[in-house]
Scaffold this motif. Sequence first.
Motif, short mmCIF file in Angstrom:
data_model
loop_
_atom_site.label_atom_id
_atom_site.label_comp_id
_atom_site.label_asym_id
_atom_site.label_seq_id
_atom_site.Cartn_x
_atom_site.Cartn_y
_atom_site.Cartn_z
N VAL A 1 42.32 48.98 35.18
CA VAL A 1 42.84 50.32 35.41
C VAL A 1 43.81 50.25 36.58
N THR A 2 45.00 50.80 36.41
CA THR A 2 46.03 50.76 37.44
C THR A 2 46.13 52.10 38.17
N VAL A 3 46.08 52.05 39.48
CA VAL A 3 46.33 53.22 40.33
C VAL A 3 47.70 53.00 40.98
N PRO A 4 48.73 53.75 40.57
CA PRO A 4 50.07 53.55 41.12
C PRO A 4 50.12 53.89 42.61
N GLY A 5 51.10 53.31 43.29
CA GLY A 5 51.30 53.55 44.70
C GLY A 5 51.73 52.29 45.39
N THR A 6 51.74 52.31 46.70
CA THR A 6 52.12 51.15 47.49
C THR A 6 50.90 50.28 47.72
N LEU A 7 50.96 49.07 47.22
CA LEU A 7 49.83 48.14 47.29
C LEU A 7 50.04 47.13 48.41
N THR A 8 49.03 46.94 49.22
CA THR A 8 49.00 45.85 50.18
C THR A 8 47.97 44.83 49.71
N GLU A 9 48.46 43.66 49.30
CA GLU A 9 47.55 42.63 48.81
C GLU A 9 46.66 42.13 49.95
N ARG A 10 45.40 41.88 49.63
CA ARG A 10 44.44 41.37 50.61
C ARG A 10 44.12 39.91 50.31
N GLU A 11 44.13 39.09 51.32
CA GLU A 11 43.72 37.70 51.14
C GLU A 11 42.20 37.64 51.07
N LEU A 12 41.69 36.71 50.29
CA LEU A 12 40.26 36.53 50.18
C LEU A 12 39.73 35.96 51.49
N PRO A 13 38.74 36.62 52.12
CA PRO A 13 38.19 36.08 53.37
C PRO A 13 37.63 34.68 53.17
N ALA A 14 37.64 33.89 54.22
CA ALA A 14 37.13 32.53 54.16
C ALA A 14 35.62 32.53 53.95
N PRO A 15 35.08 31.47 53.33
CA PRO A 15 33.63 31.38 53.18
C PRO A 15 32.93 31.40 54.54
N ALA A 16 31.81 32.08 54.62
CA ALA A 16 30.98 32.13 55.82
C ALA A 16 29.56 32.42 55.39
N SER A 17 28.61 31.96 56.17
CA SER A 17 27.21 32.15 55.81
C SER A 17 26.62 33.41 56.42
N SER A 18 27.43 34.18 57.13
CA SER A 18 26.92 35.38 57.77
C SER A 18 27.95 36.50 57.66
N ALA A 19 27.46 37.72 57.45
CA ALA A 19 28.33 38.89 57.39
C ALA A 19 27.67 40.02 58.17
N THR A 20 28.46 40.88 58.78
CA THR A 20 27.92 42.04 59.48
C THR A 20 28.45 43.30 58.81
N VAL A 21 27.59 44.30 58.72
CA VAL A 21 27.96 45.56 58.10
C VAL A 21 27.11 46.66 58.71
N ASP A 22 27.75 47.69 59.25
CA ASP A 22 27.05 48.87 59.77
C ASP A 22 25.97 48.49 60.77
N GLY A 23 26.22 47.47 61.58
CA GLY A 23 25.25 47.07 62.59
C GLY A 23 24.20 46.08 62.12
N TYR A 24 24.21 45.74 60.83
CA TYR A 24 23.28 44.76 60.28
C TYR A 24 23.97 43.41 60.16
N THR A 25 23.20 42.34 60.33
CA THR A 25 23.68 40.99 60.09
C THR A 25 22.93 40.43 58.90
N VAL A 26 23.67 39.90 57.94
CA VAL A 26 23.07 39.33 56.73
C VAL A 26 23.52 37.88 56.65
N THR A 27 22.56 36.96 56.52
CA THR A 27 22.89 35.55 56.37
C THR A 27 22.58 35.11 54.94
N LEU A 28 23.38 34.18 54.46
CA LEU A 28 23.30 33.70 53.08
C LEU A 28 22.96 32.23 53.08
N ALA A 29 21.97 31.84 52.31
CA ALA A 29 21.57 30.44 52.19
C ALA A 29 21.44 30.09 50.71
#
Length: 329
Positions: free
Chosen positions: A173-201
Amino acid sequence: MNTATKLSGFALGLAAVFGAAYGVGQLTGPVNVLAADHDSAGTGHGGDVRAQGDTGRAAGTVGEGEAGHLPGGLLVSDRGYTLVPVDAPPGEFAFRITGPDGRPVTGFDVSHDERMHLIVARRDLSGFRHVHPELAGDGTWRIASPLDSPGVWRAFADFTQTGGDPMTLGVDVTVPGTLTERELPAPASSATVDGYTVTLAGTPRPGHPTTLTLTVSRDGTPVTDLEPYLGAYGHLVALRRGDLAYLHVHPEGTPGDGRTASGPRVSFATEFPSAGAYRLYLDFRHRGVVHTAEFTVRVGDPGGAAAPTDGHATPGPEDGHGSPGHGHD
């Protein structure tokens, strides 16, 4: 490098088609095109939004083509069932599932506490949202549009028709407008969101069963009182970069079964069909609020799997890959 692009109509549709095909070849290895699968999906999703059907049935290099089985979400139509976007007022997203007889399906089984899971993500794997539309009597599913920025989005309908097998259909599905492409973040074993830290193993290998374990903490303290969300203590979606193959990822254990702890660890069993880059999205609920932690995993790359790293992938609204502001309906 971020690039700003104007999105409009047919030219954008062609760019999305060929860009996606190029991305698959570059990022997930050689791809076998099994059959063309064009579909006239209709238009109109909350204003000037355009939908395109699948341009082909892409199979990865590990077992998919050989076994005749594809990951979910690559097809707009499968086994006689079709995802059909329909006209909707501005600010609303609507679609139907039609059956082998061409009529809208109105009977759906409850799966993971809902009859329909609608997952959307931009094709650069930003802007992820997981929502639950409402079914009208005529077989139309409706919800406030989760497509909140310009770009080419992939919409996945994850459902089980009454008495049938689970199925995931997908449409662009296409939403017209001005698009800013995002680069895929690098792999990491930890992410933070809303004050929480989540680690992936876990060490995913293409074509082999994999257990991924995610551990949730807040302010350095393990979270041991996660709340059930969609029938589990966490819900995980994995999307393959390039073709956005959708992987069903199943949590281990059930809340209240007397064996499954309510945190801090939540484990999932899955199988990645091919080598390449994947984006993982973990939804978990704590204190009545659903949060989404995101990870990049490079399957088949020893340096890009869920190995411990010193860096933290910190989602945020400024980079288009974060969870703040994501809705869970």
